[in-house]
Motif scaffolding. Structure first.
Motif, PDB file in Angstrom:
ATOM      1  N   ASN A 196      -8.409   7.694  13.011  1.00  0.00           N
ATOM      2  CA  ASN A 196      -8.212   7.062  11.718  1.00  0.00           C
ATOM      3  C   ASN A 196      -6.807   7.342  11.175  1.00  0.00           C
ATOM      4  O   ASN A 196      -6.128   6.443  10.660  1.00  0.00           O
ATOM      5  N   LYS A 197      -6.346   8.567  11.336  1.00  0.00           N
ATOM      6  CA  LYS A 197      -5.015   8.954  10.857  1.00  0.00           C
ATOM      7  C   LYS A 197      -3.920   8.178  11.581  1.00  0.00           C
ATOM      8  O   LYS A 197      -2.970   7.687  10.958  1.00  0.00           O
ATOM      9  N   GLN A 198      -4.047   8.071  12.907  1.00  0.00           N
ATOM     10  CA  GLN A 198      -3.039   7.345  13.683  1.00  0.00           C
ATOM     11  C   GLN A 198      -3.024   5.864  13.331  1.00  0.00           C
ATOM     12  O   GLN A 198      -1.967   5.229  13.291  1.00  0.00           O
ATOM     13  N   TYR A 199      -4.211   5.312  13.088  1.00  0.00           N
ATOM     14  CA  TYR A 199      -4.298   3.898  12.720  1.00  0.00           C
ATOM     15  C   TYR A 199      -3.583   3.653  11.389  1.00  0.00           C
ATOM     16  O   TYR A 199      -2.768   2.736  11.263  1.00  0.00           O
ATOM     17  N   LEU A 200      -3.875   4.482  10.397  1.00  0.00           N
ATOM     18  CA  LEU A 200      -3.244   4.321   9.078  1.00  0.00           C
ATOM     19  C   LEU A 200      -1.736   4.524   9.163  1.00  0.00           C
ATOM     20  O   LEU A 200      -0.972   3.851   8.466  1.00  0.00           O
ATOM     21  N   LYS A 201      -1.319   5.427  10.022  1.00  0.00           N
ATOM     22  CA  LYS A 201       0.114   5.671  10.215  1.00  0.00           C
ATOM     23  C   LYS A 201       0.805   4.438  10.791  1.00  0.00           C
ATOM     24  O   LYS A 201       1.979   4.170  10.491  1.00  0.00           O
ATOM     25  N   SER A 202       0.081   3.675  11.613  1.00  0.00           N
ATOM     26  CA  SER A 202       0.654   2.503  12.286  1.00  0.00           C
ATOM     27  C   SER A 202       0.461   1.215  11.515  1.00  0.00           C
ATOM     28  O   SER A 202       0.863   0.146  11.980  1.00  0.00           O
ATOM     29  N   LEU A 203      -0.154   1.272  10.337  1.00  0.00           N
ATOM     30  CA  LEU A 203      -0.569   0.068   9.631  1.00  0.00           C
ATOM     31  C   LEU A 203       0.626  -0.727   9.095  1.00  0.00           C
ATOM     32  O   LEU A 203       1.536  -0.183   8.471  1.00  0.00           O
ATOM     33  N   TYR A 204       0.574  -2.023   9.318  1.00  0.00           N
ATOM     34  CA  TYR A 204       1.586  -2.969   8.847  1.00  0.00           C
ATOM     35  C   TYR A 204       1.506  -3.116   7.327  1.00  0.00           C
ATOM     36  O   TYR A 204       0.419  -3.192   6.756  1.00  0.00           O
ATOM     37  N   ARG A 205       2.655  -3.129   6.669  1.00  0.00           N
ATOM     38  CA  ARG A 205       2.765  -3.321   5.220  1.00  0.00           C
ATOM     39  C   ARG A 205       1.928  -2.320   4.419  1.00  0.00           C
ATOM     40  O   ARG A 205       1.283  -2.691   3.444  1.00  0.00           O
ATOM     41  N   LYS A 206       1.949  -1.085   4.823  1.00  0.00           N
ATOM     42  CA  LYS A 206       1.167  -0.103   4.065  1.00  0.00           C
ATOM     43  C   LYS A 206       1.935   0.419   2.850  1.00  0.00           C
ATOM     44  O   LYS A 206       1.369   1.140   2.034  1.00  0.00           O
ATOM     45  N   ASN A 207       3.210   0.042   2.736  1.00  0.00           N
ATOM     46  CA  ASN A 207       4.012   0.463   1.585  1.00  0.00           C
ATOM     47  C   ASN A 207       4.487  -0.751   0.781  1.00  0.00           C
ATOM     48  O   ASN A 207       4.870  -1.783   1.345  1.00  0.00           O
ATOM     49  N   GLY A 208       4.447  -0.646  -0.531  1.00  0.00           N
ATOM     50  CA  GLY A 208       4.983  -1.687  -1.397  1.00  0.00           C
ATOM     51  C   GLY A 208       4.026  -2.838  -1.637  1.00  0.00           C
ATOM     52  O   GLY A 208       2.950  -2.925  -1.047  1.00  0.00           O
ATOM     53  N   TYR A 209       4.433  -3.737  -2.534  1.00  0.00           N
ATOM     54  CA  TYR A 209       3.634  -4.914  -2.879  1.00  0.00           C
ATOM     55  C   TYR A 209       3.986  -6.077  -1.951  1.00  0.00           C
ATOM     56  O   TYR A 209       5.163  -6.296  -1.631  1.00  0.00           O
TER      57      TYR A 209
END
Length: 258
Positions: A196-209
């Motif tokens: 789960n941690k690695q997936y969230l780390k790799s997630l597209y557009r996880k920062n900003g609006y």
């Protein structure tokens, strides 16, 4: 992670097939196909992706393959872990070539804002457990011209400017996917937080609006959270938390730039 040498990997390479997922699914129905049996096709006439989309792939230029798994340690409510594991494994393998790859929820693979790979996982459940998973992967490797309606395709050759050894890349992908999967099979509950941690780390557009679209229309939101069953949480500009299952929201890729 590499899978152990004693792991038996059956491989069937074929020229033409409608869909590697469909072909492998039929093999599994007709006889007992061993785990990790893999079908690699040079040409798919009806390749399938998420949301019922088709997958364009120029014959002999890319990787289109499917692998069968029997993840019987996974409960039905945990099946998204397999999606997280496979998608981050693909990102990990591609990072051997260059950086900038991410996972667009739930499991498309992007390089910056362009799509390089799609993953289609079809699970069969028995009671509360996952009995069979067919994992299909389409990866743009050496294709340079795309004709489909997909708005933002890109290949590894377009990124790097050189021809890629497909067999070498294929082996990297299998090594990473199967190695991670065997770790999940052996230490399922212990390794799940790491997946789960690695997936969230790799997630597209996880920062900003960014811009999204749902049944009510277009809105701007930022990533907020994700359930381990795959539900996505977004916080819109009014502070409202929105929860989505697969296919209930889409990314708007052609965002206006100031």
């Amino acid at each position: 992670m590499k899978y152990p040498k004693e792991t038996e990997i059956g491989l069937e390479k074929i020229e033409d097939v409608t869909s590697t997922n469909d072909y492998l699914s039929q093999l599994c129905k007709n006889n007992e196909t061993k785990e990790f049996y893999t079908v690699w096709a040079e040409r798919q006439t009806a390749g399938r992706g998420q949301r019922g989309n088709s997958w364009e792939s120029e014959p002999g230029k890319n990787l289109t393959f499917s692998i069968v798994l029997y993840p019987t340690v996974l409960k039905a409510r945990q099946q998204f872990y397999l999606s997280m594991l496979v998608s981050t494994a693909v990102v990990y393998a591609l990072n051997n070539y260059t950086k900038g790859f991410s996972v667009k929820w739930p499991n498309d693979i992007y390089w910056n804002d362009k799509k390089i790979a799609g993953i289609l996982i079809e699970n069969e459940l028995e009671g509360n457990y996952v009995m069979q998973s067919i994992v299909g992967i389409g990866l743009n490797v050496n294709q340079e011209i795309f004709h489909s309606s997909i708005p933002n395709p890109i290949s590894l050759k377009q990124i790097l400017g050189v021809e890629i050894d497909r067999k070498e890349l294929f082996e990297k992908l299998l090594n990473t996917i199967i190695g991670g999967y065997l770790g999940l099979e052996e230490h399922s509950e212990k390794i799940m937080p790491s997946i789960n941690k690695q997936y969230l780390k790799s997630l597209y557009r996880k920062n900003g609006y960014h811009l999204y679209r749902d049944a009510q229309g277009t809105f701007s939101a930022q990533y907020e959270d994700m359930d381990t069953d795959g539900h996505l949480y977004l916080r819109d500009e009014q502070g409202k938390i929105r929860r989505y299952a697969f296919k209930e929201v889409e990314y708007i890729l052609d965002e206006p730039h100031e």
